[in-house]
Design a protein around this motif. Structure first.
Motif, PDB file in Angstrom:
ATOM      1  N   ASP A   6      39.832 -30.278  -2.293  1.00 42.08           N
ATOM      2  CA  ASP A   6      41.337 -30.264  -2.227  1.00 42.08           C
ATOM      3  C   ASP A   6      42.080 -29.321  -1.574  1.00 42.08           C
ATOM      4  O   ASP A   6      43.261 -29.487  -1.447  1.00 42.08           O
ATOM      5  N   ALA A   7      41.289 -28.165  -1.212  1.00 42.59           N
ATOM      6  CA  ALA A   7      42.033 -27.106  -0.593  1.00 42.59           C
ATOM      7  C   ALA A   7      42.376 -27.535   0.629  1.00 42.59           C
ATOM      8  O   ALA A   7      43.291 -26.753   1.367  1.00 42.59           O
ATOM      9  N   PRO A  64      47.430 -26.800   5.358  1.00 39.54           N
ATOM     10  CA  PRO A  64      46.061 -26.257   5.117  1.00 39.54           C
ATOM     11  C   PRO A  64      45.402 -26.322   5.932  1.00 39.54           C
ATOM     12  O   PRO A  64      45.279 -27.048   7.023  1.00 39.54           O
ATOM     13  N   PRO A 125      42.217 -20.984   3.089  1.00 43.15           N
ATOM     14  CA  PRO A 125      41.978 -21.966   1.924  1.00 43.15           C
ATOM     15  C   PRO A 125      40.507 -22.145   1.885  1.00 43.15           C
ATOM     16  O   PRO A 125      39.764 -22.279   1.006  1.00 43.15           O
ATOM     17  N   VAL A 126      39.898 -22.255   3.210  1.00 41.10           N
ATOM     18  CA  VAL A 126      38.625 -22.749   3.528  1.00 41.10           C
ATOM     19  C   VAL A 126      37.830 -21.912   4.342  1.00 41.10           C
ATOM     20  O   VAL A 126      38.500 -21.646   5.416  1.00 41.10           O
ATOM     21  N   ARG A 143      34.935 -16.480  -2.718  1.00 39.20           N
ATOM     22  CA  ARG A 143      35.511 -17.176  -3.717  1.00 39.20           C
ATOM     23  C   ARG A 143      36.634 -16.125  -4.719  1.00 39.20           C
ATOM     24  O   ARG A 143      37.450 -16.807  -5.337  1.00 39.20           O
ATOM     25  N   GLY A 146      39.933 -16.789  -3.650  1.00 37.39           N
ATOM     26  CA  GLY A 146      40.319 -18.158  -3.754  1.00 37.39           C
ATOM     27  C   GLY A 146      40.053 -19.160  -2.731  1.00 37.39           C
ATOM     28  O   GLY A 146      40.547 -20.137  -2.410  1.00 37.39           O
ATOM     29  N   THR A 147      38.844 -18.735  -1.877  1.00 40.55           N
ATOM     30  CA  THR A 147      38.625 -19.317  -0.694  1.00 40.55           C
ATOM     31  C   THR A 147      37.122 -20.467  -1.112  1.00 40.55           C
ATOM     32  O   THR A 147      36.395 -19.915  -1.664  1.00 40.55           O
ATOM     33  N   LEU A 148      37.336 -21.622  -0.441  1.00 38.10           N
ATOM     34  CA  LEU A 148      36.559 -22.713  -0.639  1.00 38.10           C
ATOM     35  C   LEU A 148      35.501 -22.408   0.557  1.00 38.10           C
ATOM     36  O   LEU A 148      35.891 -22.150   1.603  1.00 38.10           O
TER      37      LEU A 148
END
Length: 341
Positions: A6-7, A64, A125-126, A143, A146-148
């Motif tokens: 979802d990120a 994103p 985000p990723v 992580r 907040g990073t995927l």
């Protein structure tokens, strides 16, 4: 869409691949997001300061996105072998008055620690990794902000080794550019991406992103039916309006010097798929394993060839779907790829 992805904020399950060395630009990443997908900036080969500027540009677009890094996994080359390959290539360098003997053998880590620090200080985000497996502490730290985290794999065995990731990018041999194999001393088997997806799914419960040779709407639909949460495309975007690929590279894709692609170590000492040209024909069997040293050795020659429009001495990275690369806006290309979803 699997919640772990979802990120990316996808409304269309298609990702623009991170193509290092110039092809992936902030404009291409934002165009992918505008089309309902998402893109990843290519952190490989960039100075941390340059990567920071690209991140800031994409962030300003409020879309994103992700960043890909080359995790250190060097294949050291001994000085004698390095010098011998430099002598072998010198006739090519003579065309541009370059002295390959003067290029020091470089075994660097692509500013790994500085780039990790950048992504911890200004989280995205990723983040995905290619070539090697980061230390678990790096994954934990990312992580924590907040990073995927994603990991490129090319076999079920590599998928098992990457169990700490949040998702896997399953890269088939058909992919253009460098193979993401964790074992660069050998070339991954030529397995269709759908078969590789199913094989990886049998050993991993992580969400899977399919990559490698995906260049049509039918191919996108096929990998999704085979279990992929998203498809990743690269070569098909190389001629897009937003691509940063050199004019020489783009022209060769439109009118290739040969009718096929090959997996070769000739340019960088690491297996990579490119359009067959005079350089691959002459040096593929002579090239030693040795990344990143061979990459640095041939870099000035490749840069000169790109500037001169010399497609026979340039690394023309391309996947097997290169004939579908077209000169038009990326959004139009991505929209066509999503036509059967």
């Amino acid at each position: 869409m699997t919640t772990k992805l979802d990120a990316f904020g996808l409304s269309v399950p298609i990702l623009a691949a991170p193509m290092a060395g110039g092809p992936t630009t902030p404009r291409l990443v934002t165009a992918a997001a505008a089309a309902g997908g998402a893109g990843l900036l290519a952190g490989g080969y960039q100075a941390p300061e340059a990567l920071a500027r690209q991140i800031a540009e994409v962030r300003a677009a409020s879309v994103p996105f992700g960043v890909n890094l080359f995790a250190p996994n060097p294949v050291p080359i001994d000085p004698t072998t390095y010098a011998a390959y430099a002598r072998t290539l010198q006739p090519e360098a003579d065309h541009y008055d370059l002295d390959l003997a003067g290029i020091p053998r470089t075994e660097d880590d692509d500013s790994w620690r500085d780039k990790i620090d950048l992504l911890l200080d200004a989280p995205v985000p990723v983040v995905t990794f290619t070539f090697g497996l980061p230390d678990p502490a790096v994954l934990q730290a990312l992580r924590g902000v907040g990073t995927l985290v994603g990991q490129t794999v090319t076999s079920p065995d590599e998928a098992r080794r990457a169990a700490d990731a949040d998702f896997l990018v399953v890269q088939a041999s058909a992919a253009g550019g460098h193979s993401g194999t964790l074992t660069p001393g050998w070339t991954p088997a030529d397995i269709p991406v759908t078969d590789l997806l199913r094989a990886v799914a049998r050993v991993s419960g992580l969400p899977l992103v399919a990559a490698g040779g995906i260049a049509t709407a039918d191919a996108v639909a096929e990998v999704l039916r085979a279990g992929a949460a998203a498809a990743m495309v690269g070569t098909v975007l190389l001629r897009s309006d937003e691509s940063g690929a050199s004019k020489t590279h783009q022209a060769a894709l439109a009118d290739p010097p040969g009718d096929r692609t090959v997996v070769t170590r000739a340019f960088t000492g690491r297996p990579a798929r490119a359009l067959a040209n005079a350089f691959t024909r002459r040096y593929d069997r002579l090239a030693p394993a040795g990344y990143p040293a061979v990459h640095h050795l041939t870099g000035p020659l490749r840069k000169a060839a790109a500037a001169a429009g010399d497609a026979d001495r340039l690394h023309l990275w391309a996947g097997t779907g290169f004939r579908h690369a077209s000169a038009e806006p990326a959004a139009r290309i991505l929209g066509r790829l999503a036509a059967h979803l």
